[in-house]
Motif scaffolding. Structure first.
Motif: not given
Length: 693
Positions: A1-4, A187-193, A196-205, A207-214
């Motif tokens: 959440m700190k990342g966001a 980049e916005s994870p919603r735009w990445l999804v 179809g850029r799922m791996k990038e979206a997961k990586h960004v998410l 970082l933003l949430r500070g947890t691996e389980d997203v």
């Protein structure tokens, strides 16, 4: 959440530059018209101010679709470059024509930032603090205005103030904005999804949430790609899944979470759900009234406090602003470990589930915990949710159609808390409202959690927005709300007043207040404008604190009447002869209060709501339409103000603004729903459901 939070702060620098420009041109135009002898040409003077608005309007027509095609981040980078180039050209500007060109480029940068920063923050922020973070653009914009007024005021004390230097300094903070965008804005994870850029979206998410389980939120983003799917409201009694029992009773449904190992048993409740009944008939606290949009009642049934329960009927973790006084009154009765910053401390006390027989765990007050989670001993416990704002994402397979459906679940209080249905016979049962629709995921076997994970890794077909999507009932309804708010915001006159504050206060006679200091009337007006902007900052800070507690709707309904009162005072002060000193004091105080209340409600809320209420697939396109409305209104108000001041005077101008504020209050009360604390995808689902009722 700190990342966001850090990402939101970096993105909001774009609005700081917009505020800087607004205040700079308001002061610099006093000297521009002297150098180019424009005192007798108010049309050219107005055009110098309005050219940036024309540029913003033009770029807005393509910014939404462009951001849907190329991404949010590249558009913000382009905005910083345009800010820089325009600042350099204004620093040079040998003629009015070159100055107009620079103002046009500046408008391009402003249009991109103002349109896309709220969208970017909404798409990266968690629901619980999305309103707070999306108030940052208003805060940074006011900071930019204050810093700019300080600069212009200081330069106005010189013998020969340079308007070119005033305007050209914009290029310096724009360089800072560029580097922040390059190094700190993903980049916005919603735009990445959506692409179809799922791996990038997961990586960004991650970082933003500070947890691996997203995985839960990743599934939510994928489900948000759908537009126009039929959504139904259902209600379940949910219990822990007994893995030892392979069979499923005929009146039960097995639900699967996106997270590995999450599954529940759900028994449909045949009676109408609390959500459905309240959305149709209202409640004690929020009855239906004539002309009120059913959408408002639908959303209101979620957030309001109901007397019998002491908590929200559907959101026990959220209270309404109407009970904040009671909460303050009971502060002395709170436990020693009470966290003043956590609005969910008393959630367990207000809405503990039937049969719990005691105090709820602290984890139950965590808005981001799953609906049913495992305790340390491996047993199932009641909890909150997994995708933000009190909601849990689950899946089921329809027995008749064999279609996989996604379900947004939210816990309702049990009978002991005032719910309609008792679940006391099962201590680990949860009452849940459900929004059910066809899943976007291509699932083969939802009983295999690895299958859900693999489906999330598959690249969906890149989504493209089309004008046909705007015809969907939920999207049309959201556009009506968004466009209506933008029109009313602009014609309440705020930007016209901001651009011409020094001149308005000068006509009101503020120079009298500072004449003893030996200041010129220009310097006096600029000083008052700077102080006014400074006073706006704590007001915005207060709004940031309330945005996710009291909500967007409450702030609008509470601040618009104050705007109306200050405008009436301005009218009276200009119609009745109060004497020069009294007139100056009344005008100055009224303008200050007007600004402070505006930045708490009508300033940030329209942009926040517009960034929340549209589906991911058409968000850029719809935001472009709302922003185009914003800038067209801005041009009309700004360009017409000098003419109106000369024809009908301050009293007539503020009288028109007062009439618009009156209409705005009724529009908000009857048509604008509350969206605080809800995931974006759930909000758009509610619009789809409400529009069909």
């Amino acid at each position: 959440m700190k990342g966001a939070v850090l990402v939101a702060i970096a993105a909001a620098v774009g609005n700081l530059l917009q505020g800087w420009d607004n205040a700079t041109i308001a002061g610099a135009v006093l000297y521009v018209k002297r150098e180019f002898h424009l005192e007798s040409q108010p049309t050219v003077e107005g055009l110098i101010v309005a050219t940036s608005l024309i540029g913003a309007t033009f770029i807005t027509t393509i910014s939404g679709p462009a951001s849907d095609s190329f991404g949010r981040r590249p558009m913000l980078l382009l905005s910083s470059i345009l800010y820089f180039v325009s600042g350099i050209v204004m620093l040079w500007a040998p003629s009015v024509e070159i100055l107009l060109l620079a103002r046009l480029l500046d408008g391009f940068g402003i249009g991109l930032a103002v349109t896309l920063v709220p969208v970017y923050i909404s798409e990266t922020a968690p629901p619980e603090i999305r309103g707070t973070l999306n108030t940052l653009p208003q805060f940074t914009g006011s900071v930019g205005m204050f810093l700019s007024y300080c600069m212009v005021f200081t330069m106005s004390l010189m013998d020969s103030p340079s308007w070119r230097l005033m305007l050209g300094i914009l290029s310096l903070p724009s360089v800072v904005y560029f580097f922040l965008a390059v190094f700190f804005l993903p980049e916005s994870p919603r735009w990445l999804v959506s692409k179809g850029r799922m791996k990038e979206a997961k990586h960004v998410l991650t970082l933003l949430r500070g947890t691996e389980d997203v995985s839960g939120e990743m599934a939510l983003l994928v489900e948000g790609l759908g537009v126009g799917a039929e959504t139904s409201i259902e209600q379940y009694i949910i219990t822990a899944d007994n893995e030892d029992n392979a069979s499923v009773h005929k009146d039960q449904i097995k639900l699967y979470g996106a997270e590995e190992g999450k599954s529940w048993m759900a028994k449909p409740v045949r009676e109408p759900s609390t959500l459905a009944m309240l959305s149709r008939h209202g409640s004690v606290a929020n009855p239906n009234v004539p002309l009120m949009d059913p959408m408002v009642t639908l959303f209101g049934s979620i957030h309001e406090r109901v007397p019998q329960t002491g908590g929200s009927m559907l959101f026990p973790n959220f209270g309404s602003m109407f009970n904040m006084a009671d909460q303050q009154h009971n502060t002395s009765a709170r436990p020693e470990n009470w966290d003043e910053e956590n609005p969910n401390n008393d959630a367990g006390d207000r809405a503990s589930d039937a049969g719990s027989g005691g105090d709820s765990d602290d984890d139950e007050n965590n808005l981001r915990s799953p609906l049913l989670n495992n305790d340390d001993n491996g047993s199932e416990q009641l909890g909150g949710m997994g995708i933000g704002g009190g909601w849990q994402l689950a899946y089921r397979k329809d027995k008749k159609s064999k279609i996989h459906e996604r379900i947004y679940l939210h816990q309702e209080p049990g009978a002991a808390s005032g719910s309609m249905f008792s679940v006391a016979e099962n201590e680990s049962a949860v009452h849940a409202a459900a929004l059910v629709s066809r899943s976007v995921l291509r699932l083969d076997d939802i009983s295999d959690h690895h299958a859900i994970g693999k489906a999330l890794e598959k690249q969906p077909n890149p989504s493209t927005s089309s004008w046909r999507d705007l015809m969907e009932p939920g999207v049309k309804h959201a556009l009506f709300v968004g466009v209506g708010l933008q029109i009313l915001q602009q014609f309440s006159g705020i930007n016209g007043v901001l651009y011409y504050t020094p001149q308005i206060l000068q006509q009101a006679g503020v120079g009298i207040l500072l004449s003893n200091l030996g200041m010129s009337s220009d310097s006096s007006s600029l000083l008052i404008s700077g102080v006014t902007t400074l006073l706006m900052l704590p007001s915005i800070g207060f709004a940031m604190r309330l945005m996710d507690i009291a909500g967007r709707r409450w702030l609008l309904l509470s601040t618009i009447p104050i705007l109306l009162a200050t405008l009436i005072l301005l009218v009276v002060g200009n119609v009745v002869d109060l004497g020069s000193m009294v007139h100056a004091v009344v005008s100055t105080l009224s303008v200050i209060v007007y600004f402070c209340c505006f930045v708490m409600g009508f300033g940030p809320v329209p942009n926040i709501l517009c960034a929340e209420i549209f589906p991911t697939r058409v968000r850029g396109l719809c935001i472009g339409i709302c922003a185009l409305t914003f800038w067209i209104g801005d041009i009309i108000v700004t360009y017409s103000l000098p003419v109106m001041l000369g024809s009908i005077g301050l009293a007539g101008v503020f009288g028109i603004y007062a009439a618009v504020c009156t209409a705005a209050w009724f529009f908000v009360f009857l048509k604008v729903p509350e969206t605080k604390g809800m995931p974006l995808e759930v909000i758009t689902d509610f619009f789809a459901v409400g529009a069909r009722r």
